[in-house]
Write an enzyme that holds these catalytic residues in place. Sequence first.
Site, PDB file in Angstrom:
ATOM      1  N   LYS A  98       0.858  -1.273  -0.019  1.00 32.85           N
ATOM      2  CA  LYS A  98       0.143  -0.178  -0.026  1.00 32.85           C
ATOM      3  C   LYS A  98       0.898   1.480  -0.006  1.00 32.85           C
ATOM      4  O   LYS A  98       1.775   1.337   0.690  1.00 32.85           O
ATOM      5  CB  LYS A  98      -0.966  -0.002   1.191  1.00 32.85           C
ATOM      6  CG  LYS A  98      -1.829   1.362   1.595  1.00 32.85           C
ATOM      7  CD  LYS A  98      -2.954   1.281   0.502  1.00 32.85           C
ATOM      8  CE  LYS A  98      -3.601   2.722   0.690  1.00 32.85           C
ATOM      9  NZ  LYS A  98      -4.595   2.907  -0.178  1.00 32.85           N
TER      10      LYS A  98
ATOM     11  N   CYS B 155      -2.834   9.920  -6.050  1.00 34.71           N
ATOM     12  CA  CYS B 155      -3.985   9.771  -5.344  1.00 34.71           C
ATOM     13  C   CYS B 155      -4.769  10.966  -5.393  1.00 34.71           C
ATOM     14  O   CYS B 155      -4.485  12.229  -5.143  1.00 34.71           O
ATOM     15  CB  CYS B 155      -3.581   9.673  -3.748  1.00 34.71           C
ATOM     16  SG  CYS B 155      -4.885   9.311  -2.811  1.00 34.71           S
TER      17      CYS B 155
HETATM   18  C1  SIN Z   1      -6.445   6.118  -1.654  1.00 36.61           C
HETATM   19  O1  SIN Z   1      -5.748   5.513  -0.711  1.00 36.61           O
HETATM   20  O2  SIN Z   1      -7.259   7.109  -1.399  1.00 36.61           O
HETATM   21  C2  SIN Z   1      -5.992   5.423  -3.232  1.00 36.61           C
HETATM   22  C3  SIN Z   1      -4.770   5.408  -3.220  1.00 36.61           C
HETATM   23  C4  SIN Z   1      -4.582   5.975  -4.705  1.00 36.61           C
HETATM   24  O3  SIN Z   1      -5.348   6.299  -5.347  1.00 36.61           O
HETATM   25  O4  SIN Z   1      -3.385   6.328  -5.018  1.00 36.61           O
END
Ligand code: SIN
Length: 310
Positions: free
Chosen positions: A45, A128
């Site tokens: 992540k 993001c």
């Molecule tokens: C998120 O955690 O909002 C998604 C991650 C991303 O779109 O890079």
Amino acid sequence: MVDISANLSGIHFDSCIMNASGPLDTTLDELVDIAISAAGGVVMKSCTIEAREGNPSPRYMDIEWGSINSMGLPNLGYKYYNEIVPKLKSYGKPLIASIAGVASEEYKKIVEAFNSSNVDILEINLSCPNVVGKPQIGYDFEMSEEIMNVVGDVSEKPWGVKLPPYFDFIHFEEMATILNNTKISFIVSINSIGNALFIDWNSEKVVIKPKGGFGGLGGKYIKPTALANVRKFHELLNKKIKIVGVGGIYTGIDAFEFILSGATLLQLGTSFSQEGPPIFERISKELCQIMGKKGYTTLDDFRGKLKVIE
Ligand code: SIN
């Protein structure tokens, strides 16, 4: 014998198909589930300097042809992901750390920390769409260039950037010019299509809470946009820069189309979230079957060889 292995910066992937940073890759347990699946690599992540709770729930919803999310980068902080590297590497697959931030110093600090780990590759997330009050860095070309220069100066690992989708040829060209002048090894294209709106007409309501219901669109809705981004960057980038394709890959046919457009590796986001780790084996088998039927034995036999109508 059909071979779907791939190589990125000298690192060998037994299969070209792995997870995308995002769903089901936040904790060690989730990452081990990927490591023991048929995925060709493991992507963690996107991590930030401090751990983040992310946005309030509901913040992810499966919808008709995909998903909408505004997770807001919930993660356990870069130190956690750095500490679990040895455990994850013990499964023998390439390991990719994904790094997010809002300023170049944050990226620098996290890259430096991963330099001293045995993580294989760094993915710098510039896209993001869900951090409230912060724009997607990939749409700010100057800021993107600054971050890439800083990362290029400090990274001792092969690294690349995860980009938002672009829609205008001028923007593809501007970004490609920057990318061709940096030390990147690859791009990941595309992140979700930011700030979409999905409505439940029955309740007359949005389906996720953050940002008044606006969120990143993933899944089948975005495959044509993702293919266009892979294709356009394949045309514009110098051939040393590889493309990791992501966006709406649910089947071997989808995977085949991304390779045909020029992708070297593939990532699964929404489809992995919906189907879980068995998806890696299913899509790999489907891709092998298609290649077998067409008489292709390696991905190089058809990578980038999309035909146009003369
Ligand atoms: C998120 O955690 O909002 C998604 C991650 C991303 O779109 O890079």
